[in-house]
Design a protein around this motif. Structure first.
Motif, PDB file in Angstrom:
ATOM      1  N   MET A 190       0.800  -1.159   0.000  1.00  8.02           N
ATOM      2  CA  MET A 190       0.000   0.000   0.000  1.00  8.02           C
ATOM      3  C   MET A 190       0.839   1.215   0.000  1.00  8.02           C
ATOM      4  SD  MET A 190      -2.282   1.870   2.350  1.00  8.02           S
ATOM      5  CE  MET A 190      -1.379   3.191   2.385  1.00  8.02           C
ATOM      6  N   ALA A 191       1.132   1.722   1.027  1.00 12.29           N
ATOM      7  CA  ALA A 191       1.954   2.873   0.985  1.00 12.29           C
ATOM      8  C   ALA A 191       3.250   2.503   1.602  1.00 12.29           C
ATOM      9  CB  ALA A 191       1.292   3.948   1.743  1.00 12.29           C
ATOM     10  N   VAL A 192       3.921   1.552   1.131  1.00 12.80           N
ATOM     11  CA  VAL A 192       5.067   1.023   1.812  1.00 12.80           C
ATOM     12  C   VAL A 192       6.355   1.337   1.153  1.00 12.80           C
ATOM     13  CG1 VAL A 192       6.203  -1.060   2.459  1.00 12.80           C
ATOM     14  CG2 VAL A 192       3.794  -0.846   2.671  1.00 12.80           C
ATOM     15  N   GLN A 198       0.493   7.419   4.482  1.00  8.00           N
ATOM     16  CA  GLN A 198       1.775   7.119   3.852  1.00  8.00           C
ATOM     17  C   GLN A 198       2.462   6.005   4.616  1.00  8.00           C
ATOM     18  OE1 GLN A 198       4.974  10.032   2.327  1.00  8.00           O
ATOM     19  NE2 GLN A 198       5.764   9.383   4.326  1.00  8.00           N
ATOM     20  N   PHE A 199       3.145   5.159   3.879  1.00  6.54           N
ATOM     21  CA  PHE A 199       4.020   4.136   4.468  1.00  6.54           C
ATOM     22  C   PHE A 199       5.437   4.399   4.003  1.00  6.54           C
ATOM     23  CE2 PHE A 199      -0.051   2.290   4.963  1.00  6.54           C
ATOM     24  CZ  PHE A 199       0.030   1.342   5.976  1.00  6.54           C
ATOM     25  N   SER A 200       6.367   4.406   4.951  1.00  2.00           N
ATOM     26  CA  SER A 200       7.755   4.643   4.579  1.00  2.00           C
ATOM     27  C   SER A 200       8.688   3.950   5.560  1.00  2.00           C
ATOM     28  CB  SER A 200       8.056   6.144   4.537  1.00  2.00           C
ATOM     29  OG  SER A 200       7.972   6.685   5.831  1.00  2.00           O
ATOM     30  N   LEU A 212      -3.078   6.388  -5.523  1.00  2.00           N
ATOM     31  CA  LEU A 212      -1.798   5.918  -5.008  1.00  2.00           C
ATOM     32  C   LEU A 212      -0.672   6.634  -5.744  1.00  2.00           C
ATOM     33  CD1 LEU A 212      -2.378   2.046  -4.908  1.00  2.00           C
ATOM     34  CD2 LEU A 212      -2.005   3.499  -2.915  1.00  2.00           C
ATOM     35  N   ALA A 213       0.417   6.897  -5.050  1.00  2.98           N
ATOM     36  CA  ALA A 213       1.619   7.447  -5.668  1.00  2.98           C
ATOM     37  C   ALA A 213       2.829   6.895  -4.940  1.00  2.98           C
ATOM     38  CB  ALA A 213       1.614   8.970  -5.607  1.00  2.98           C
ATOM     39  N   ALA A 227       8.804   5.370  -0.417  1.00  6.55           N
ATOM     40  CA  ALA A 227       7.516   5.570   0.250  1.00  6.55           C
ATOM     41  C   ALA A 227       6.373   5.500  -0.753  1.00  6.55           C
ATOM     42  CB  ALA A 227       7.498   6.930   0.943  1.00  6.55           C
ATOM     43  N   ILE A 228       5.205   5.217  -0.209  1.00  8.80           N
ATOM     44  CA  ILE A 228       3.971   5.216  -0.995  1.00  8.80           C
ATOM     45  C   ILE A 228       2.914   6.001  -0.238  1.00  8.80           C
ATOM     46  CG2 ILE A 228       2.121   3.812  -1.943  1.00  8.80           C
ATOM     47  CD1 ILE A 228       4.110   1.611  -2.350  1.00  8.80           C
ATOM     48  N   ALA A 229       2.199   6.848  -0.958  1.00 11.32           N
ATOM     49  CA  ALA A 229       1.091   7.604  -0.367  1.00 11.32           C
ATOM     50  C   ALA A 229      -0.209   7.140  -0.980  1.00 11.32           C
ATOM     51  CB  ALA A 229       1.278   9.102  -0.611  1.00 11.32           C
ATOM     52  N   MET A 230      -1.281   7.231  -0.190  1.00 11.57           N
ATOM     53  CA  MET A 230      -2.592   6.867  -0.718  1.00 11.57           C
ATOM     54  C   MET A 230      -3.638   7.857  -0.248  1.00 11.57           C
ATOM     55  SD  MET A 230      -4.002   3.648   1.465  1.00 11.57           S
ATOM     56  CE  MET A 230      -4.438   3.802   3.201  1.00 11.57           C
TER      57      MET A 230
END
Length: 375
Positions: free
Chosen positions: A13-15, A373-375, A345-346, A353-356
């Motif tokens: 996901m936002a990882v 965000q996941f980072s 999603l980006a 990192a990924i943002a949603m």
């Protein structure tokens, strides 16, 4: 063909993901929430820009005015002072150099008249005086590449000049491109570019009057001619696209949803099926991330009434991670909630990192409203 099966636990996901990544914590980063749906997210350096229907960001439980546009320091979650005010929904947001292009249902930004499309200064948020157009129809998607801003949706005219759901603008002068004027026979939902092509997806069946380019097509970036060798013809609506050096990844709706990987020649590499629409897709390192309003990842491509998985499934609530190589479902989970779920999603290779964005209010059981965000 549909691939399922378990691989090494990977962050979704936002990882933040490295090529051979260990499992990360399932909780999202400390980030602002928003009081309305987030429909689009985009990274630029250490900043992630956010657009949607919201009128405030929520920081430490307190509302801070942000009228459908905001910027966040992706490293620490600080809400930044960048705060142009749009008077209607922001549906698409594109970063290009020192400018942020936004498209949606607004009539003004920062008190300045802008009809559904605007160019904003990335530092101040002020609208640029050289980019001002009259749009007939609704913009749904935008992408900057090849010196142009490509725009798609239900557009019928720009500045009084006929356009058929697609248009382009010169990034330097801001002028409407008079040469790039393809025609799609139904709504365009998404645009992406890569490998010397512009890819468009949506509800259409014909492009430039040519049949057989159902819901996904590739166009020449300068002339708008259809690329005849790319003809995947997905059977259901295309909501989102992302392009890498060797693949085109697409998110689809339908009876159940799916994420598919195509070669640049249009051959299907793999397809993964869910029990609800896949509405967003992005890639980071060797992992494909999908967001939508699904709750389960199906074991096969077969779905029943209302998209129910027929041959078994794994729980993946609004988010899933897939191997970019073969589409295997990865073990990492970071469930969101809500009906609409994840809409955007980006990814940022720079920040790993990924943002949603979307309409969710929790992530992995913790309150995190509409942006994470996941980072």
């Amino acid at each position: 063909m549909t691939y399922r099966g378990k691989t090494l636990a990977t962050v979704f996901m936002a990882v933040l993901l490295f090529v051979a990544a260990p499992a990360f914590a399932q909780g999202s980063d400390a980030m602002p929430s928003f009081n309305g749906t987030v429909l689009t997210v985009a990274y630029s350096g250490n900043i992630v820009y956010v657009g949607g229907d919201f009128t405030a960001a929520i920081v430490n439980g307190k509302p801070v005015a942000r009228a459908r546009l905001a910027a966040v320091d992706a490293r620490n979650g600080t809400l930044l002072p960048w705060s142009p005010t749009a008077d209607g929904r922001v549906k698409a947001l594109v970063v290009s150099g020192k400018s942020i292009y936004v498209a949606g249902d607004f009539a003004s930004i920062g008190g300045v008249k802008r009809d559904s499309l605007a160019r904003l200064d990335a530092a101040t948020g002020a609208p640029h005086s050289t980019f001002k157009h009259a749009i007939s129809g609704r913009p749904m998607a935008a992408y900057a590449a090849h010196g142009r801003l490509y725009l798609g949706g239900s557009i019928t005219a720009v500045d009084g000049q006929a356009r058929t759901r697609l248009a382009a603008f010169n990034l330097t002068t801001g002028a409407l491109d008079t040469r790039w004027r393809p025609a799609a026979d139904d709504q365009v939902e998404t645009i992406a570019a890569g490998g010397g092509r512009v890819y468009v997806g949506g509800k259409f069946h014909r492009v430039n009057g040519l049949a057989g380019y159902n819901r996904l097509a590739a166009l020449d970036p300068a002339t708008a001619a259809v690329v005849p060798t790319f003809k995947p013809k997905p059977p259901v609506i295309t909501y989102a696209l992302t392009v890498t050096a060797d693949s085109v990844y697409s998110a689809h709706g339908g009876q159940g949803g799916r994420v598919s990987a195509y070669t640049h020649a249009g051959a299907l590499r793999w397809s993964a099926t869910f029990d609800g629409d896949a509405q967003a897709v992005t890639v980071l390192a060797d992992t494909v991330y999908a967001g939508g309003h699904f709750d389960r990842a199906c074991s096969t491509a077969r779905t029943g009434a209302q998209g129910t998985c027929v041959d078994g499934a794994d729980n993946r609530i609004k988010l899933a991670a897939l191997s970019a190589a073969d589409g295997h479902l990865l073990d990492w989970t970071a469930d969101a909630n809500g009906i609409e779920g994840v809409l955007a999603l980006a990814s940022s290779p720079r920040l790993n990192a990924i943002a949603m964005g979307g309409a969710f209010t929790t992530v992995e059981g913790r309150q995190q409203k509409r942006f994470a965000q996941f980072s």
